[in-house]
Enzyme design. Structure first.
Site, PDB file in Angstrom:
ATOM      1  N   TYR A   1       0.836  -1.207   0.000  1.00 16.75           N
ATOM      2  CA  TYR A   1       0.000   0.000   0.000  1.00 16.75           C
ATOM      3  C   TYR A   1       0.874   1.262   0.000  1.00 16.75           C
ATOM      4  CZ  TYR A   1      -3.642   3.226   1.726  1.00 16.75           C
ATOM      5  OH  TYR A   1      -4.512   4.264   1.881  1.00 16.75           O
TER       6      TYR A   1
ATOM      7  N   LYS B   1       1.169   4.366  -2.753  1.00 15.21           N
ATOM      8  CA  LYS B   1       0.809   5.746  -2.402  1.00 15.21           C
ATOM      9  C   LYS B   1       1.985   6.703  -2.618  1.00 15.21           C
ATOM     10  CE  LYS B   1      -3.491   4.988  -1.464  1.00 15.21           C
ATOM     11  NZ  LYS B   1      -4.554   5.594  -2.288  1.00 15.21           N
TER      12      LYS B   1
END
Ligand code: NAI
Length: 247
Positions: A154, A158
């Site tokens: 993740y 990002k």
């Protein structure tokens, strides 16, 4: 902030931050195309927008599938006539310590969060560059800036969204298209409600403003970046995190 006459695509608009942003853009006058895997849930949001006096359509779309994204943007421009604002909001987590992270969990998060953002940006860019105007707003995360235990996949997506944002900002600028990112801190949605209550309480101790953010806190930043007042802002990352990170 008046967005009357503008058309906005919001991905992952069936709930959470995406739903609140869509309703906020619609209440500022934008017509919204709600792109969601869950068409039934997106239709409920369309109904809420209509009840609030706005206009929206729901389009079923898995953003990790480039063909579905092209079809979604084509339907948006065919039915609503143009595309002025793209909010790349849809995102997923598949957490696990790096040492144990399964390749399929690594890949699933990359496919949605990064490749999906890229597919949507590319499809929107084709319309916006021709139109010589447009706003792309990408949802990154504080985790992309500082990392987080158990979120290698993740956090990588990002952080990558920030590089993508800055590159698209440079490519879009000559044609009047701005591209910015918002990096929320911990926002109170289904994504963070999945955390144990103890962890949520501990988190507050690391946030100078002493509370988790709300989807509306993010929606205000989106609304500003979409507005005419933000026309000289591009390639930037706006942190909406209660002071948790001051880069
Ligand atoms: P959420 O889980 O409540 O909503 C995510 C939305 O994305 C849902 O509507 C879901 O159906 C949609 N979605 C997921 N995969 C999709 C796909 N392949 N195609 C189309 N739609 C898809 O999450 P939340 O909290 O509203 O997060 C929204 C964005 O904000 C995400 O990108 C997330 O990473 C980011 N974010 C959230 C934070 C938080 O604390 N909640 C903090 C920082 C960033």
């Amino acid at each position: 902030m008046d967005l009357t006459g503008q058309v906005a695509v919001v991905t992952g608009a069936s709930r959470g931050i995406g739903e609140v942003v869509a309703r906020t853009l619609a209440s500022a006058g934008a017509t919204c195309c709600l792109a969601s895997r869950n068409e039934a849930a997106a239709k409920t949001v369309v109904q809420a927008i209509e009840e609030e006096g706005g206009r929206a359509i729901a389009v079923a779309c898995d953003i990790a599938d480039g063909d579905q994204v092209e079809a979604m943007v084509a339907r948006c421009t065919a039915e609503l006539g143009r595309l002025d604002i793209l909010l790349n909001n849809a995102g997923i987590t598949r957490d696990g310590l790096a040492i144990r992270l399964k390749p399929e969990d690594w890949q699933a998060v990359l496919d949605v969060n990064l490749t999906g953002t890229w597919f949507c940006s590319q499809a929107a860019f084709k319309v916006m560059l021709k139109q010589r105007s447009g706003r792309i707003i990408n949802i990154s995360s504080i985790v992309g800036a500082i990392g987080n235990v158990g979120q290698a996949n993740y956090a990588a997506t990002k952080a990558a969204i920030i590089g993508l944002t800055k590159t698209l900002a440079r490519e879009g600028a000559p044609r009047g298209v701005t591209v910015n990112a918002i990096a929320p801190g911990f926002i109170d949605t289904a994504m963070t409600q999945a955390l144990p209550e103890k962890v949520r309480e501990e988190l507050k101790g690391h946030i100078p403003l002493g509370r988790l953010g709300t989807p509306m806190d993010v929606a205000h930043a989106v609304l500003f970046l979409a507005s005419s007042g933000a026309s000289y802002i591009t390639g930037q990352v706006i942190h909406v995190n209660g002071g948790m990170l001051m880069p």
